[in-house]
Design an enzyme around this catalytic site. Sequence first.
Site, PDB file in Angstrom:
ATOM      1  N   GLU A 195       2.819  -5.984   2.697  1.00  0.00           N
ATOM      2  CA  GLU A 195       4.162  -5.361   2.671  1.00  0.00           C
ATOM      3  C   GLU A 195       4.989  -5.624   3.926  1.00  0.00           C
ATOM      4  OE1 GLU A 195       3.463  -1.177   2.000  1.00  0.00           O
ATOM      5  OE2 GLU A 195       3.120  -1.473  -0.115  1.00  0.00           O
ATOM      6  N   GLU A 387      -1.298  -3.583  -5.775  1.00  0.00           N
ATOM      7  CA  GLU A 387      -1.333  -2.133  -5.498  1.00  0.00           C
ATOM      8  C   GLU A 387      -0.485  -1.423  -6.533  1.00  0.00           C
ATOM      9  OE1 GLU A 387      -0.395  -0.391  -1.678  1.00  0.00           O
ATOM     10  OE2 GLU A 387      -1.296  -2.086  -0.639  1.00  0.00           O
TER      11      GLU A 387
HETATM   12  C1  BGP Z   1       1.248   1.023   0.472  1.00  0.00           C
HETATM   13  C2  BGP Z   1       0.255   0.573   1.501  1.00  0.00           C
HETATM   14  C3  BGP Z   1      -1.100   1.151   1.364  1.00  0.00           C
HETATM   15  C4  BGP Z   1      -1.149   2.518   0.732  1.00  0.00           C
HETATM   16  C5  BGP Z   1      -0.116   2.817  -0.317  1.00  0.00           C
HETATM   17  C6  BGP Z   1       0.053   4.266  -0.686  1.00  0.00           C
HETATM   18  O1  BGP Z   1       2.534   0.985   0.971  1.00  0.00           O
HETATM   19  O2  BGP Z   1       0.099  -0.824   1.498  1.00  0.00           O
HETATM   20  O3  BGP Z   1      -1.783   0.995   2.552  1.00  0.00           O
HETATM   21  O4  BGP Z   1      -1.670   3.513   1.437  1.00  0.00           O
HETATM   22  O5  BGP Z   1       1.139   2.337   0.040  1.00  0.00           O
HETATM   23  O6  BGP Z   1       0.725   4.947   0.340  1.00  0.00           O
HETATM   24  P1  BGP Z   1       0.227   6.343   0.886  1.00  0.00           P
HETATM   25  O7  BGP Z   1      -1.143   6.136   1.348  1.00  0.00           O
HETATM   26  O8  BGP Z   1       1.165   6.691   1.978  1.00  0.00           O
HETATM   27  O9  BGP Z   1       0.305   7.261  -0.275  1.00  0.00           O
END
Ligand code: BGP
Length: 489
Positions: A195, A387
């Site tokens: 990201e 993701e």
């Molecule tokens: C993305 C990231 C992850 C992850 C996910 C969920 O932006 O690449 O590392 O954690 O988001 O976000 P969060 O953990 O803040 O809910």
Amino acid sequence: MKTLIETGFSKDFLWGGATAANQIEGAYNIGGKGLSTSDFAAYKDPYQSGKVDNFTFNVSSKELEEYIANPDQYQFPKRWGINFYERYKEDIALFAEMGFKVFRLSVSWARIFPTGLEESPNEEGLAFYDKVFDECAKYGIEPLVTLSHYEMPITLTQKYNGWISRELIPLFEKFAKVVLERYKHKVKYWITFNEMNMNLNSLYTGAGVLEDLVENKLETAYQASHHQFLASALAVKACRKIIPHAQIGCMINMIEAYAKTTKPEDQLQALKSNQLNLFYPDVQVQGEYPRYMNRFFAENNIQIHTQPGDEQILKEGTVDFVAISYYMSHVAEFREDAAKLAGTFDSPIKNEYLELSQWDWPIDPIGLRISLLKLYDRYHLPLFVCENGLGARDEVAPDGKIYDDYRIDYIRKHIMEMKEAVKDGVELMGYTTWGCIDLISCGTSQMSKRYGFIYVDLDDEGKGTMDRTRKESFHWYKKVIQSNGEDLT
Ligand code: BGP
């Protein structure tokens, strides 16, 4: 002409799950690992309400000083993670039981080069990932490895203020080459930076920059991104040479902006907002800065320092595929100061048609299909949804089970839309749900924001046995994989 319509996912579709080193490994000071930026992501009080409206964490120079001076006064959950470092065998066995074809993980830079400055790598760190990849191989699981996922040696923040400095490029290139060389027989799917577009949202998380020390945050975000583009391109070049059969991609947090109304000004705003997001894959796929950025940079007083040869590096380091994380869409409306907000995801506008997660993230499965179609139209490259998932509070029922039907519902709807996108002609390589096992939240450092098919007995303060339990969604996802996405009931 005979028309062929895809009916579903390809037979070699890569089903699996995704994680990041700093959110699972723990063992923050074991095996020769140096301290990372993520080791200073403190768990803060307001997060306990579960209503924090942020995506990624920031740390100021004062906070960092304080955390270094008095670490015992704070909690840093990413230091303990879910202790994947010691429990990786058990976890990978559970992934295999679900039928994973692929497991996305990242390599911690500070585990390989503790300060980032060493001449030679830390053998113990390298050996750890050898063991992890060997364990995956036992079950025929392909690793998908992110070289940089929201962490770097803290020394590089202290010495250079992170990616704002060009010095980081050769240091990262050295790290990337060591990793590619070491695992060339074990890993064939790679992502350079996680990201990268989130640099616009959090300079510390994405680029290791203490933003109170910089004058112009927006300019810094683009300067740091320029250095990461170069580092990414150099890693791609190295990968081609070291592992010719590998596939290496870029990745963004895909947040499609919808126009608030049919008013042309709103439509234009949405288009511009999407351009600022797609700027990242545009550079990494096309190997050059897109022309629309010239005006944006000029109007925002952004001057990016470049060196002769940079253009050539970008040209030579274009990627094989585009990976995205997808959690939500976004609403854009025209406003005079839109340029300041554009690309930062800082939109207070609600989409009345969408429900929100417990953390106020809009849930929009059709937005995933729209995103995939637009990306494929633009790049004509294979896409990877690396993701996607629902962060939710899970309860352990009196019978010891976790009935997470809300998670099943969320993932089911997103898979259905991915399948529609495939029928629409999109080339989709795979799908790795975020946090296939409960892990520490990136944005809030909470454990209670759970994404997994596997429950980990651990609370926000790090208390619990860390025992793993299969949730209802575990059995459901296993069926999905077995049927190659046909059985979603
Ligand atoms: C993305 C990231 C992850 C992850 C996910 C969920 O932006 O690449 O590392 O954690 O988001 O976000 P969060 O953990 O803040 O809910």
